[in-house]
Write an enzyme that holds these catalytic residues in place. Structure first.
Site, PDB file in Angstrom:
ATOM      1  N   HIS A   1       0.863  -1.189   0.000  1.00 46.12           N
ATOM      2  CA  HIS A   1       0.000   0.000   0.000  1.00 46.12           C
ATOM      3  C   HIS A   1       0.891   1.227   0.000  1.00 46.12           C
ATOM      4  O   HIS A   1       1.834   1.302   0.785  1.00 46.12           O
ATOM      5  CB  HIS A   1      -0.891  -0.011   1.238  1.00 46.12           C
ATOM      6  CG  HIS A   1      -1.695   1.242   1.390  1.00 46.12           C
ATOM      7  ND1 HIS A   1      -2.453   1.777   0.367  1.00 46.12           N
ATOM      8  CD2 HIS A   1      -1.848   2.089   2.441  1.00 46.12           C
ATOM      9  CE1 HIS A   1      -3.038   2.886   0.784  1.00 46.12           C
ATOM     10  NE2 HIS A   1      -2.686   3.100   2.031  1.00 46.12           N
TER      11      HIS A   1
ATOM     12  N   HIS B   1       0.907   5.783  -0.963  1.00 48.79           N
ATOM     13  CA  HIS B   1       0.178   6.983  -1.374  1.00 48.79           C
ATOM     14  C   HIS B   1       0.949   7.635  -2.520  1.00 48.79           C
ATOM     15  O   HIS B   1       1.095   8.854  -2.556  1.00 48.79           O
ATOM     16  CB  HIS B   1       0.005   7.950  -0.208  1.00 48.79           C
ATOM     17  CG  HIS B   1      -1.005   7.490   0.814  1.00 48.79           C
ATOM     18  ND1 HIS B   1      -1.512   8.302   1.780  1.00 48.79           N
ATOM     19  CD2 HIS B   1      -1.600   6.280   1.001  1.00 48.79           C
ATOM     20  CE1 HIS B   1      -2.373   7.630   2.536  1.00 48.79           C
ATOM     21  NE2 HIS B   1      -2.439   6.392   2.086  1.00 48.79           N
TER      22      HIS B   1
ATOM     23  N   ASP C   1       1.709  -4.232 -20.237  1.00 49.03           N
ATOM     24  CA  ASP C   1       2.743  -5.181 -19.817  1.00 49.03           C
ATOM     25  C   ASP C   1       2.517  -5.648 -18.369  1.00 49.03           C
ATOM     26  O   ASP C   1       2.984  -6.722 -17.984  1.00 49.03           O
ATOM     27  CB  ASP C   1       4.135  -4.530 -19.907  1.00 49.03           C
ATOM     28  CG  ASP C   1       4.655  -4.511 -21.346  1.00 49.03           C
ATOM     29  OD1 ASP C   1       4.193  -5.334 -22.159  1.00 49.03           O
ATOM     30  OD2 ASP C   1       5.514  -3.657 -21.648  1.00 49.03           O
TER      31      ASP C   1
ATOM     32  N   HIS D   1      -8.549   7.610  -1.603  1.00 49.62           N
ATOM     33  CA  HIS D   1      -7.472   7.159  -0.724  1.00 49.62           C
ATOM     34  C   HIS D   1      -6.210   6.862  -1.542  1.00 49.62           C
ATOM     35  O   HIS D   1      -5.368   7.741  -1.689  1.00 49.62           O
ATOM     36  CB  HIS D   1      -7.974   5.944   0.071  1.00 49.62           C
ATOM     37  CG  HIS D   1      -7.003   5.407   1.064  1.00 49.62           C
ATOM     38  ND1 HIS D   1      -7.338   4.410   1.955  1.00 49.62           N
ATOM     39  CD2 HIS D   1      -5.710   5.693   1.291  1.00 49.62           C
ATOM     40  CE1 HIS D   1      -6.275   4.125   2.697  1.00 49.62           C
ATOM     41  NE2 HIS D   1      -5.275   4.889   2.315  1.00 49.62           N
TER      42      HIS D   1
ATOM     43  N   TYR E   1       8.124 -13.658 -23.188  1.00 46.95           N
ATOM     44  CA  TYR E   1       9.003 -12.528 -22.938  1.00 46.95           C
ATOM     45  C   TYR E   1      10.091 -12.912 -21.931  1.00 46.95           C
ATOM     46  O   TYR E   1       9.842 -13.690 -21.010  1.00 46.95           O
ATOM     47  CB  TYR E   1       8.177 -11.367 -22.391  1.00 46.95           C
ATOM     48  CG  TYR E   1       8.962 -10.141 -22.042  1.00 46.95           C
ATOM     49  CD1 TYR E   1       9.190  -9.133 -22.987  1.00 46.95           C
ATOM     50  CD2 TYR E   1       9.462  -9.961 -20.754  1.00 46.95           C
ATOM     51  CE1 TYR E   1       9.902  -7.999 -22.658  1.00 46.95           C
ATOM     52  CE2 TYR E   1      10.183  -8.821 -20.426  1.00 46.95           C
ATOM     53  CZ  TYR E   1      10.388  -7.850 -21.382  1.00 46.95           C
ATOM     54  OH  TYR E   1      11.092  -6.733 -21.049  1.00 46.95           O
TER      55      TYR E   1
HETATM   56 ZN    ZN Z   1      -3.290   4.808   3.090  1.00 49.10          ZN
END
Ligand code: ZN
Length: 236
Positions: free
Chosen positions: A96, A98, A121, A172, A230
């Site tokens: 996660h 930002h 890709d 978010h 690939y």
């Molecule tokens: Zn967050």
């Protein structure tokens, strides 16, 4: 070596990569790694500076999100990670961040359209955005509900999380996953790059349209799936 040190190490190294590839401002970001066989998750502790992070700081939790080892509190996003591991059976690592361009799309409430082959890709079509969360979800078990809206969105769209290893949570930011910590961070980096490119393409031409199915298939399927060709063949 202590038990689960390999797992902690993979988690530590993936977390340390986030600021190195420019995906993190302040302390907004975390990676978790799941040992599915043993039901143990390694995750970044809450609010610790990436430069100061050590192997001992990595927190171990069980499949319900309960701490089993570590002095520090796990990331406040832990329930979202746990929900994603339960909902998306194939994944081993969740990231996660930002990161700014991906967040820009999340804040605009827009999926990232697949405008070119760089995107194709890594992601088999647009990267979806969730619906806005409801008041009860925000006031309740917010982080767990964040995971719920992600899983819900993939179900609605009939999307395989292996084909599209990223999502934008409305208002978010991105959650991204992969088969290892390093690969999940690479996917998060690719997401940020394609978000920046899509934003610029749409600025140059607001009528820019997603690439066609043929080009999307060509680029995604030559790197992923049964007929991938690939890169180099596996040696040994
Ligand atoms: Zn967050």
């Amino acid at each position: 070596m202590r038990r689960f040190d390999e797992l902690r190490k993979e988690c530590l190294e993936a977390n340390q990569m986030l600021p190195k590839v420019g995906l993190v401002d302040l302390t907004f970001g975390n990676v978790s790694i799941l040992d599915r066989e043993r039901g143990v998750i390694a995750i970044k502790p809450s609010g610790v500076d990436y430069n100061k992070l050590t192997l001992e700081d990595i927190v171990l939790i069980d499949g319900d999100g309960k701490k089993i080892d570590g002095k520090l509190r796990p990331s406040s996003d832990t329930p979202t990670h746990v929900r994603l591991f339960r909902g998306f059976v194939g994944m081993r690592a969740v990231v996660h961040t930002h990161s700014r361009h991906a967040v820009s799309f999340a804040q605009a409430g827009m999926a990232i359209p697949c405008l070119g082959t760089t995107h194709a890709d890594y992601f088999y079509g647009e990267v979806p955005v969730t619906r806005p969360m409801k008041e009860a979800e925000i006031k309740g078990m917010y982080e767990w509900e964040t995971g719920n809206v992600i899983v819900e969105r993939f179900k609605e769209l009939g999307l395989d999380p292996v084909d599209v290893p990223a999502v934008l949570v409305h208002g978010h930011g991105p959650f991204v996953w992969g088969p290892s910590g390093a690969k999940a961070v690479e996917n998060a980096f690719a997401l940020e790059i394609v978000a920046e490119m899509a934003l610029k393409a749409l600025q140059i031409n607001p009528q820019a349209r997603p690439i066609g199915r043929n080009l999307l298939n060509k680029h995604f399927l030559r790197k992923h799936g049964a007929d991938a060709y690939y890169g180099q063949p596996q040696l040994g």
